[in-house]
Design a protein around this motif. Structure first.
Motif, PDB file in Angstrom:
ATOM      1  N   GLN A   1       0.817  -1.203   0.000  1.00 53.70           N
ATOM      2  CA  GLN A   1       0.000   0.000   0.000  1.00 53.70           C
ATOM      3  C   GLN A   1       0.858   1.264   0.000  1.00 53.70           C
ATOM      4  O   GLN A   1       0.436   2.307  -0.492  1.00 53.70           O
ATOM      5  CB  GLN A   1      -0.916   0.010   1.226  1.00 53.70           C
ATOM      6  CG  GLN A   1      -1.938  -1.117   1.231  1.00 53.70           C
ATOM      7  CD  GLN A   1      -2.858  -1.071   0.026  1.00 53.70           C
ATOM      8  OE1 GLN A   1      -3.409  -0.022  -0.303  1.00 53.70           O
ATOM      9  NE2 GLN A   1      -3.021  -2.217  -0.636  1.00 53.70           N
ATOM     10  N   THR A   2       2.057   1.175   0.547  1.00 56.68           N
ATOM     11  CA  THR A   2       2.968   2.314   0.593  1.00 56.68           C
ATOM     12  C   THR A   2       4.325   1.894   0.049  1.00 56.68           C
ATOM     13  O   THR A   2       4.678   0.707   0.059  1.00 56.68           O
ATOM     14  CB  THR A   2       3.139   2.849   2.027  1.00 56.68           C
ATOM     15  OG1 THR A   2       3.655   1.794   2.865  1.00 56.68           O
ATOM     16  CG2 THR A   2       1.812   3.335   2.580  1.00 56.68           C
ATOM     17  N   LEU A   3       5.095   2.873  -0.386  1.00 62.86           N
ATOM     18  CA  LEU A   3       6.405   2.595  -0.945  1.00 62.86           C
ATOM     19  C   LEU A   3       7.392   2.295   0.181  1.00 62.86           C
ATOM     20  O   LEU A   3       7.744   3.187   0.965  1.00 62.86           O
ATOM     21  CB  LEU A   3       6.885   3.807  -1.765  1.00 62.86           C
ATOM     22  CG  LEU A   3       8.191   3.631  -2.539  1.00 62.86           C
ATOM     23  CD1 LEU A   3       8.082   2.485  -3.542  1.00 62.86           C
ATOM     24  CD2 LEU A   3       8.562   4.927  -3.252  1.00 62.86           C
ATOM     25  N   GLN A   4       7.795   1.041   0.291  1.00 64.54           N
ATOM     26  CA  GLN A   4       8.754   0.627   1.302  1.00 64.54           C
ATOM     27  C   GLN A   4       9.521  -0.575   0.770  1.00 64.54           C
ATOM     28  O   GLN A   4       9.162  -1.162  -0.251  1.00 64.54           O
ATOM     29  CB  GLN A   4       8.053   0.277   2.614  1.00 64.54           C
ATOM     30  CG  GLN A   4       6.984  -0.797   2.485  1.00 64.54           C
ATOM     31  CD  GLN A   4       6.083  -0.861   3.702  1.00 64.54           C
ATOM     32  OE1 GLN A   4       5.461   0.129   4.080  1.00 64.54           O
ATOM     33  NE2 GLN A   4       6.030  -2.038   4.332  1.00 64.54           N
ATOM     34  N   ARG A   5      10.590  -0.950   1.492  1.00 57.90           N
ATOM     35  CA  ARG A   5      11.484  -1.993   0.995  1.00 57.90           C
ATOM     36  C   ARG A   5      10.851  -3.383   1.085  1.00 57.90           C
ATOM     37  O   ARG A   5      10.877  -4.151   0.131  1.00 57.90           O
ATOM     38  CB  ARG A   5      12.801  -1.948   1.782  1.00 57.90           C
ATOM     39  CG  ARG A   5      13.902  -2.878   1.284  1.00 57.90           C
ATOM     40  CD  ARG A   5      15.168  -2.638   2.105  1.00 57.90           C
ATOM     41  NE  ARG A   5      16.240  -3.557   1.790  1.00 57.90           N
ATOM     42  CZ  ARG A   5      17.172  -3.356   0.861  1.00 57.90           C
ATOM     43  NH1 ARG A   5      17.129  -2.254   0.110  1.00 57.90           N
ATOM     44  NH2 ARG A   5      18.137  -4.222   0.645  1.00 57.90           N
ATOM     45  N   TYR A   6      10.273  -3.704   2.245  1.00 57.26           N
ATOM     46  CA  TYR A   6       9.757  -5.041   2.480  1.00 57.26           C
ATOM     47  C   TYR A   6       8.344  -4.995   3.058  1.00 57.26           C
ATOM     48  O   TYR A   6       7.968  -4.031   3.729  1.00 57.26           O
ATOM     49  CB  TYR A   6      10.644  -5.794   3.477  1.00 57.26           C
ATOM     50  CG  TYR A   6      12.011  -6.177   2.974  1.00 57.26           C
ATOM     51  CD1 TYR A   6      12.179  -6.868   1.776  1.00 57.26           C
ATOM     52  CD2 TYR A   6      13.156  -5.891   3.728  1.00 57.26           C
ATOM     53  CE1 TYR A   6      13.432  -7.242   1.326  1.00 57.26           C
ATOM     54  CE2 TYR A   6      14.418  -6.266   3.288  1.00 57.26           C
ATOM     55  CZ  TYR A   6      14.552  -6.930   2.087  1.00 57.26           C
ATOM     56  OH  TYR A   6      15.791  -7.307   1.646  1.00 57.26           O
ATOM     57  N   CYS A   7       7.606  -6.063   2.835  1.00 57.70           N
ATOM     58  CA  CYS A   7       6.345  -6.256   3.543  1.00 57.70           C
ATOM     59  C   CYS A   7       6.664  -6.698   4.972  1.00 57.70           C
ATOM     60  O   CYS A   7       7.826  -6.923   5.328  1.00 57.70           O
ATOM     61  CB  CYS A   7       5.492  -7.310   2.837  1.00 57.70           C
ATOM     62  SG  CYS A   7       6.195  -8.984   2.861  1.00 57.70           S
ATOM     63  N   GLY A   8       5.646  -6.855   5.821  1.00 61.07           N
ATOM     64  CA  GLY A   8       5.870  -7.201   7.209  1.00 61.07           C
ATOM     65  C   GLY A   8       6.609  -8.521   7.378  1.00 61.07           C
ATOM     66  O   GLY A   8       7.542  -8.630   8.177  1.00 61.07           O
TER      67      GLY A   8
END
Length: 235
Positions: A52-59
């Protein structure tokens, strides 16, 4: 590479996907088809899951910290049937637009501090028998084009494929791992700490894992660059 460029410009200038005539400045894939294949939302660099947001990894991947895989598109898009044609049918006209899409993807991730450029590019090697049979290594071609664009060295003499493995297509996970076990070796100590491993596509990641195991004593920071990736099973 000069021979490849000559081959590219000698073919009829039509899109490989929709077969429409391309403008003189375009090669391989038209803008509309290419855009329809590229990621339109953020994806996890570990498993390929949409975010949903620009980030390196999912949880889940944040806890596992897998090797990041950077690609501009999913292998399950229209590019899926096209990319093997580069390898098996020398369909080189697809390379320039796909490499450009990968370069732009990299620039976006660097700009958002989600990755850093490596010190060198390491193309996945072919066994000498396979290289003689095919006549080219598509991973080296991709790395060479990116190296020129990004001013990064392409290191193709340190990692060798020493086992002539059977093609991975059709093998299950266990058979893939067994097929590639000890398939690679380093010819000398690796003088880099940040490496980008370059290939045409990443599917199960078995090749990446085996090369990472080979590089582990020397390379604490490894990422993978490819033209398309298959998301983790179930994505």
């Amino acid at each position: 590479m000069a021979g490849c460029q000559k081959f590219i410009t000698s073919l009829p200038n039509r899109c490989l996907l929709c077969h429409q005539q391309l403008c003189s400045a375009a090669t391989g894939i038209c803008h509309t088809c290419l855009q329809s294949c590229l990621y339109t939302s953020p994806v996890c660099l570990g498993c390929g899951r949409e975010l949903q947001t620009l980030q390196r990894y999912c949880g889940a991947c944040l806890a596992l910290q897998p090797i990041p895989v950077i690609a501009p598109a999913s292998y399950h898009s229209l590019l899926g049937p096209l990319i093997p044609k580069i390898k098996y049918q020398a369909q080189f006209t697809a390379l320039p637009p796909l490499v450009l899409a990968l370069e732009r993807r990299l620039a976006m991730l660097v700009a958002h501090n989600l990755t850093v450029l490596p010190q060198a590019l390491l193309p996945v090697p072919l066994h000498p028998h396979r290289l003689r049979e095919r006549g080219f290594n598509q991973a080296w071609m991709i790395a060479s084009m990116l190296g020129q664009k990004l001013q990064l060295p392409v290191v193709d003499n340190l990692l060798r494929r020493v086992v002539a493995t059977v093609p991975q297509t059709g093998l299950d996970g266990r058979a893939r791992r067994r097929n590639l076990r000890d398939a690679f070796m380093l010819t000398a100590d690796l003088p880099y700490q940040r490496i980008a491993l370059v290939d045409d596509v990443v599917t199960t990641g078995t090749t990446v894992d085996e090369i990472a195991r080979t590089l582990a004593p020397w390379t604490p920071d490894l990422q993978v660059w490819c033209l398309a990736r298959a998301e983790a099973p179930g994505m």
